[in-house]
Motif scaffolding. Structure first.
Motif, PDB file in Angstrom:
ATOM      1  N   ILE A 177       8.352   7.488   6.531  1.00 57.87           N
ATOM      2  CA  ILE A 177       7.132   7.731   5.600  1.00 57.87           C
ATOM      3  C   ILE A 177       5.810   7.370   6.316  1.00 57.87           C
ATOM      4  O   ILE A 177       6.004   6.656   7.466  1.00 57.87           O
ATOM      5  N   ALA A 178       4.723   8.078   5.925  1.00 55.07           N
ATOM      6  CA  ALA A 178       3.531   8.037   6.555  1.00 55.07           C
ATOM      7  C   ALA A 178       2.494   7.855   5.600  1.00 55.07           C
ATOM      8  O   ALA A 178       2.402   8.641   4.518  1.00 55.07           O
ATOM      9  N   VAL A 179       1.693   7.216   5.926  1.00 52.37           N
ATOM     10  CA  VAL A 179       0.491   6.953   4.871  1.00 52.37           C
ATOM     11  C   VAL A 179      -0.913   7.128   5.630  1.00 52.37           C
ATOM     12  O   VAL A 179      -1.085   6.788   6.861  1.00 52.37           O
ATOM     13  N   ASP A 196     -11.926   7.878   1.307  1.00 52.99           N
ATOM     14  CA  ASP A 196     -11.688   7.677  -0.196  1.00 52.99           C
ATOM     15  C   ASP A 196     -10.413   8.242  -0.679  1.00 52.99           C
ATOM     16  O   ASP A 196      -9.736   7.926  -1.558  1.00 52.99           O
ATOM     17  N   SER A 197     -10.190   9.056   0.530  1.00 54.79           N
ATOM     18  CA  SER A 197      -8.663   9.853   0.002  1.00 54.79           C
ATOM     19  C   SER A 197      -7.640   9.138   0.799  1.00 54.79           C
ATOM     20  O   SER A 197      -7.644   8.834   1.778  1.00 54.79           O
ATOM     21  N   SER A 198      -6.414   9.397   0.131  1.00 58.31           N
ATOM     22  CA  SER A 198      -5.382   8.792   0.727  1.00 58.31           C
ATOM     23  C   SER A 198      -3.969   9.519   0.505  1.00 58.31           C
ATOM     24  O   SER A 198      -3.781  10.141  -1.074  1.00 58.31           O
ATOM     25  N   ARG A 199      -3.039   9.685   1.240  1.00 57.46           N
ATOM     26  CA  ARG A 199      -1.976  10.654   1.084  1.00 57.46           C
ATOM     27  C   ARG A 199      -0.801  10.143   1.860  1.00 57.46           C
ATOM     28  O   ARG A 199      -0.694   9.520   2.774  1.00 57.46           O
ATOM     29  N   GLY A 233       2.240  13.599  -1.287  1.00 56.11           N
ATOM     30  CA  GLY A 233       1.289  13.669  -2.372  1.00 56.11           C
ATOM     31  C   GLY A 233       0.033  12.844  -2.191  1.00 56.11           C
ATOM     32  O   GLY A 233       0.363  11.589  -1.820  1.00 56.11           O
ATOM     33  N   ASP A 234      -0.948  13.034  -3.054  1.00 54.43           N
ATOM     34  CA  ASP A 234      -2.209  12.080  -2.859  1.00 54.43           C
ATOM     35  C   ASP A 234      -1.788  10.762  -3.781  1.00 54.43           C
ATOM     36  O   ASP A 234      -1.115  10.918  -4.758  1.00 54.43           O
ATOM     37  N   ILE A 235      -2.288   9.685  -3.265  1.00 55.12           N
ATOM     38  CA  ILE A 235      -2.133   8.419  -3.930  1.00 55.12           C
ATOM     39  C   ILE A 235      -3.338   8.287  -4.928  1.00 55.12           C
ATOM     40  O   ILE A 235      -4.073   7.407  -4.886  1.00 55.12           O
ATOM     41  N   TYR A 250       1.518  22.783  -4.342  1.00 46.85           N
ATOM     42  CA  TYR A 250       1.101  22.727  -5.856  1.00 46.85           C
ATOM     43  C   TYR A 250       0.311  23.733  -6.465  1.00 46.85           C
ATOM     44  O   TYR A 250       0.381  24.130  -7.575  1.00 46.85           O
ATOM     45  N   ALA A 251      -0.669  24.337  -5.514  1.00 44.40           N
ATOM     46  CA  ALA A 251      -1.779  25.206  -5.907  1.00 44.40           C
ATOM     47  C   ALA A 251      -1.439  26.785  -5.648  1.00 44.40           C
ATOM     48  O   ALA A 251      -1.905  27.613  -5.818  1.00 44.40           O
ATOM     49  N   ASP A 252      -0.184  26.712  -5.047  1.00 46.78           N
ATOM     50  CA  ASP A 252       0.210  28.179  -4.460  1.00 46.78           C
ATOM     51  C   ASP A 252       1.745  28.515  -4.700  1.00 46.78           C
ATOM     52  O   ASP A 252       2.442  27.499  -4.812  1.00 46.78           O
TER      53      ASP A 252
END
Lengths: 126, 420
Positions: free
Chosen positions: B343-345, B350-353, B374-376, B405-407
């Protein structure tokens, strides 16, 4: 009272297990000047670096030579590459794992950048 | 037609073994190989795979080496949307050995400018496009151990001149000098970029100073200095050592270098402390930077890595800058010969994944890896990928499927091999 004892035992167990996750593994006996990586499940590991034109990828064509500076694996899952023949100097390098993944040397605290990626730095004495 | 031509080249490469190569003198080394890269990629649309790119790149190299000569010729066949045969790389150099020795060479797409520096090179790979670089060089050495080379390269109508002089290691000191000049005529009208670099490295038993002084002719402010004190270890035991590394990186206001080593107007002082163990897979480092001109580079970087007896690899990176930007990456992977899970964080401002991964290796030379990220936060923006890789002798294979998710899901198959 029984609940407190049970909780204490569970906490102690978790603490022991947790600590064991941070007891470092010993480096195998060194033979010469080598890069060593422990990654038992990988199918292949290469070293891409300034000294080999990043696996020949910066030369015309852009294809990474799949056998250039490929590391050798032993039965314990250690991958090694002898770099004793390198001339003295500063080199950036990275491990190229499974033919697609770039990872920095996890036990080398010195880092630099190459094409937006974090890579490791090694100083080879003359 | 192209495939048959490719096959004939490969067969030719493979059959040289049986050819009579007795015309080559005994002390010369003759070698040849064929580097093949075949790939196909596409997307999964309406439950059907749609291949939108295919390519084959086969490069046959022939090499002859000895103390007196060094010849390399690489011809390649590329086939993607169009097919072409090209002479990719060539080198022919001769050397009259002895003391002193002299040599001369001609090069095609073989010598890309690169000048090593501290951590980051002064002139980076890829400064100029290597395709269509014709080079002519003279080299010499052997007098008191010094060696040097003068190289003129012509690229897309521009002229690149490089002079390199290297001293021998004199027990406690080594000195290198490089001068690179790019005179542009076509790519940029009448530009004249000059880089003079003097690199000095010493070894005084308890510490090793490394200094790089760079400058350009002409206007004031075209200079740069980088220096570090290496190998000063106040704490040094059999377990490991802590190395303290002070450094400076100063540059004038008008410096223009085609690399990341020097930034115009930069005045930065650094201090690093690096823990390296000789016995265990454990390391840690912290480096502070003070930007005397502005606060843009001031900050702290820290990293730590450890591989535990339980088979867990930890990797932590933390960067904090004075302007408030920060980044943290924490990853943990537990492995054995057959499987791994991790697992990696990653937190950037302000963004975290978060990324989870699992792999399975049914045999030593095969690995299948699944990653899900996925984004937290509420947006989630999930993505996942599956990669199956193999390495059978000199051939590696890779099949990747990625979904964002967008493609639409995309896939790629890649086969690379070096045949000798």
């Amino acid at each position: 009272m029984i609940r407190i004892i049970t909780s204490s035992i569970v906490l102690l167990f978790l603490l022991i297990v947790g600590c064991s996750l941070f007891i470092p593994r010993e480096i195998p006996p060194e033979q010469g000047n080598r890069l060593v990586l422990w990654l038992p499940g990988a199918s292949s590991v290469q070293v891409l670096s300034d000294w080999n034109e990043w696996g020949s990828s910066v030369a015309a064509g852009g294809t990474i030579n799949p056998v250039l500076d490929r590391m050798e694996r032993d039965e314990s899952g250690y991958w090694t590459l002898d770099i004793a023949g390198l001339p003295g100097g500063v080199y950036r390098y990275v491990y190229f794992v499974n033919g697609y993944k770039w990872i920095r040397d996890p036990v080398n605290p010195e880092t630099a950048a190459f094409e937006g990626r974090i890579v490791s730095v090694i100083m080879v004495p003359d | 037609m192209n495939v048959s031509f490719l096959a004939s080249i490969i067969l030719f490469a493979g059959s040289i073994d049986s050819m009579d190569v007795s015309i080559i003198p005994e002390n010369w080394i003759f070698g040849y190989d064929c580097l093949i890269d075949a790939s196909a990629g596409g997307k999964w649309i309406n439950n059907h795979p749609v291949i939108d790119s295919t390519g084959i790149d086969a490069a046959v190299s022939v090499r002859i080496e000895s103390q007196e000569v060094d010849f390399l010729a690489t011809g390649a066949i590329q086939s993607d949307s169009i097919s072409r045969v090209l002479f990719r790389r060539g080198r022919g150099s001769v050397k009259w050995p002895g003391t002193p020795w002299i040599g001369a060479g001609v090069y095609l797409n073989d010598r890309q400018p690169f000048i090593a520096g501290l951590s980051n090179p002064v002139v980076e790979w890829g400064w100029v496009d290597i395709d269509s670089i014709q080079g002519y060089g003279l080299s010499s050495g052997g007098i008191l151990g010094f060696r040097g080379e003068y190289l003129i390269q012509l690229t897309h109508g521009d002229t690149l001149t490089q002079l390199d002089v290297h001293s021998p290691w004199m027990g406690f000191l080594g000195v290198d000098y490089s001068r690179a000049q790019l005179r542009t005529y076509d790519s940029i009208p009448d530009e004249n970029i000059i880089v003079n670099v003097l690199s000095v490295r010493g070894d005084f038993r308890y510490f090793s100073p490394w200094l790089i002084v760079a400058g350009a002719d002409g206007e004031q402010g075209k200079w740069a200095v980088s220096g570090e004190i290496r190998e000063y270890s106040p704490f040094d035991t059999r377990w490991g050592s802590i190395e303290i590394v002070p450094g400076i990186h100063f540059a004038g206001n008008n410096i223009e270098f085609p690399g990341s080593a020097f930034v115009s107007g930069q005045k930065v002082i650094t201090l690093g402390a690096f823990l390296e163990s000789r016995r265990y897979f454990a390391s840690a480092g912290i480096k502070g930077m003070v930007d005397l001109e502005s606060d843009s580079l001031s900050g702290v970087s820290a990293s730590a890595g450890l591989i535990s007896r339980a088979g867990v690899a930890w990797d932590v990176i933390f960067d904090y800058y004075a302007d408030g930007d920060y980044r943290t990456v924490i990853s943990s992977v537990t492995s054995d010969s057959y499987a791994s899970a991790g697992i990696a964080v990653e937190i950037i401002n302000d963004s975290s994944r978060v990324t989870g991964s699992a792999s399975y290796s049914p045999r030593d030379d095969v690995c299948a890896e699944l990653t899900v990220s996925g984004d937290i936060d509420d947006s989630l923006q999930p993505a996942c990928g599956l990669a199956v890789s193999t390495a059978l002798g000199p051939v590696t294979g890779l099949v990747r499927i990625d979904w964002n998710y967008a493609d639409s899901p995309s896939f790629r198959i890649d086969l690379r091999g070096l045949l000798k």
